[in-house]
Design a protein around this motif. Structure first.
Motif, mmCIF file in Angstrom:
data_model
loop_
_atom_site.group_PDB
_atom_site.id
_atom_site.type_symbol
_atom_site.label_atom_id
_atom_site.label_comp_id
_atom_site.label_asym_id
_atom_site.label_seq_id
_atom_site.Cartn_x
_atom_site.Cartn_y
_atom_site.Cartn_z
ATOM 1 N N PRO A 12 -12.747 -8.029 -0.781
ATOM 2 C CA PRO A 12 -12.455 -7.818 -2.211
ATOM 3 C C PRO A 12 -11.475 -6.672 -2.431
ATOM 4 O O PRO A 12 -11.843 -5.576 -2.857
ATOM 5 N N ALA A 13 -10.227 -6.956 -2.175
ATOM 6 C CA ALA A 13 -9.198 -5.927 -2.295
ATOM 7 C C ALA A 13 -8.841 -5.681 -3.757
ATOM 8 O O ALA A 13 -9.056 -6.533 -4.625
ATOM 9 N N ILE A 14 -8.277 -4.512 -4.003
ATOM 10 C CA ILE A 14 -7.631 -4.223 -5.283
ATOM 11 C C ILE A 14 -6.186 -4.686 -5.129
ATOM 12 O O ILE A 14 -5.413 -4.100 -4.375
ATOM 13 N N PHE A 17 -4.336 -10.611 -4.392
ATOM 14 C CA PHE A 17 -4.731 -11.968 -4.741
ATOM 15 C C PHE A 17 -3.791 -12.518 -5.798
ATOM 16 O O PHE A 17 -3.342 -11.792 -6.687
ATOM 17 N N GLN A 18 -3.542 -13.807 -5.722
ATOM 18 C CA GLN A 18 -2.798 -14.461 -6.789
ATOM 19 C C GLN A 18 -3.735 -14.907 -7.907
ATOM 20 O O GLN A 18 -3.318 -15.019 -9.055
ATOM 21 N N VAL A 19 -4.997 -15.182 -7.572
ATOM 22 C CA VAL A 19 -6.002 -15.446 -8.594
ATOM 23 C C VAL A 19 -6.498 -14.102 -9.111
ATOM 24 O O VAL A 19 -7.033 -13.294 -8.349
ATOM 25 N N GLU A 20 -6.292 -13.823 -10.377
ATOM 26 C CA GLU A 20 -6.671 -12.530 -10.944
ATOM 27 C C GLU A 20 -8.103 -12.548 -11.477
ATOM 28 O O GLU A 20 -8.615 -13.595 -11.867
ATOM 29 N N HIS A 21 -8.728 -11.376 -11.490
ATOM 30 C CA HIS A 21 -10.066 -11.210 -12.051
ATOM 31 C C HIS A 21 -10.071 -9.967 -12.929
ATOM 32 O O HIS A 21 -9.368 -8.987 -12.638
ATOM 33 N N GLY A 22 -10.877 -10.009 -14.001
ATOM 34 C CA GLY A 22 -10.899 -8.905 -14.945
ATOM 35 C C GLY A 22 -11.506 -7.646 -14.385
ATOM 36 O O GLY A 22 -11.076 -6.533 -14.706
ATOM 37 N N HIS A 98 -4.926 -3.173 -1.490
ATOM 38 C CA HIS A 98 -4.794 -4.155 -0.426
ATOM 39 C C HIS A 98 -3.888 -3.698 0.711
ATOM 40 O O HIS A 98 -4.312 -3.617 1.875
ATOM 41 N N ARG A 99 -2.640 -3.400 0.419
ATOM 42 C CA ARG A 99 -1.708 -3.055 1.490
ATOM 43 C C ARG A 99 -2.085 -1.745 2.173
ATOM 44 O O ARG A 99 -1.902 -1.582 3.379
ATOM 45 N N GLU A 100 -2.656 -0.827 1.412
ATOM 46 C CA GLU A 100 -3.043 0.464 1.978
ATOM 47 C C GLU A 100 -4.102 0.297 3.065
ATOM 48 O O GLU A 100 -3.978 0.839 4.165
ATOM 49 N N VAL A 101 -5.152 -0.456 2.769
ATOM 50 C CA VAL A 101 -6.241 -0.591 3.740
ATOM 51 C C VAL A 101 -5.813 -1.435 4.935
ATOM 52 O O VAL A 101 -6.184 -1.134 6.084
ATOM 53 N N MET A 102 -5.021 -2.483 4.708
ATOM 54 C CA MET A 102 -4.598 -3.327 5.821
ATOM 55 C C MET A 102 -3.670 -2.569 6.768
ATOM 56 O O MET A 102 -3.790 -2.650 7.992
ATOM 57 N N LYS A 103 -2.738 -1.812 6.203
ATOM 58 C CA LYS A 103 -1.843 -1.001 7.032
ATOM 59 C C LYS A 103 -2.647 0.012 7.845
ATOM 60 O O LYS A 103 -2.405 0.214 9.043
#
Length: 283
Positions: A12-14, A17-22, A98-103
């Protein structure tokens, strides 16, 4: 040269995703819903993991990133499925950019950051050919003069199949060329370079570095299913057809994907998690 893969398993990244959630709670509820998790596990078990087990060069590392909120029964199932793969390390992370944690995870996985490495993304519903890691190392060696002049470069094995999996078995397109798909796309990172394959949108990676494309044989299978994140807004049906017995044998030989196992796993329970091949359906 170290080869490192990264697989996001319902993390559950910030962003990302292309599907957005509130809210994050809504995203977690979506990711861990019973129907979605059952489909993810069925694809992971029958498509993704067999292709990793089939690698002719087993010298690679795979970081599987999941959320620290993943329910215990799913965490246990993930551990059980990957228990026979010594290359796997599971990282449970709280929601982060997202990119921060994956990197961070990819750089942490480098045994010697001062030496170059090869990195690839691995979606939990896709497969790569059994020779992928071997061919990746060979291609990097062939391109040594180019790689010596750059901090980053992409290696794209761009021929493969789009396929759908269900209780009826496997349906797939003819093999085709799709540049810069996630599956079988890798990146070279020079020693001392902290950039990772997750720093870049896969379909725009060629805007940021030199790339080498290899197109001789199918090297990947991209799954189309109900929960493809990249297909939710505009589900695009693919022209798939059920595999013939000969094609089933080829999938088993090239990718390690057993059609009989697909039918058995997707038939279990018949709870609606696997529709017939051709039904519209990423992460």
């Amino acid at each position: 040269m170290q080869v490192i893969g990264l697989c996001r398993f319902s993390y559950p990244a910030i962003g990302g995703f292309q599907v957005e959630h509130g809210t994050m709670a809504e995203r977690i509820a979506y990711l861990y819903s019973d129907a979605r998790m059952e489909e993810r596990f069925r694809l992971f078990e029958t498509v993704a993991l067999p292709s990793l087990r089939a690698q002719s060069d087993p010298d690679f590392d795979l970081v599987i990133v999941t959320g620290d909120s993943l329910p215990r029964q799913h965490r246990d199932r993930l551990c059980d499925l990957t228990a026979g793969l010594p290359q796997v390390r599971i990282a449970a992370e709280p929601p982060r950019r997202h990119r921060e944690v994956m990197k961070e995870l990819l750089n942490r996985a480098r045994r010697d950051p001062d030496r170059p490495c090869l990195q690839f993304r691995f979606d939990d519903d896709d497969a790569v050919a059994g020779e992928f890691v071997e061919r990746l190392r060979e291609t990097a060696a062939d391109c040594a003069p180019l790689l010596a002049k750059t901090d980053t470069a992409a290696i794209d094995f761009n021929r493969g199949y789009i396929a759908e999996f269900s209780a009826a078995g496997i349906a797939a397109t003819d093999p085709a060329v799709h540049p810069y798909f996630t599956a079988a796309l890798a990146m070279y990172a020079a020693g001392g370079c902290r950039k990772s394959v997750m720093n870049f949108a896969h379909h725009r990676i060629h805007h940021h570095m030199p790339t080498v494309t290899v197109t001789d044989v199918p090297m990947w299978v991209r799954s189309h299913n109900r929960f493809n994140d990249s297909r939710q807004e505009r589900a695009r049906p693919a022209a798939v057809a059920p595999l013939t017995p000969k094609q089933e044998r080829e999938f088993a030989t090239v990718f390690g994907i057993d059609a009989a196992r697909v039918r058995a796993v997707f038939s279990a329970g018949q709870d609606g998690a696997g529709g017939p091949p051709g039904a519209p359906g990423r992460r």
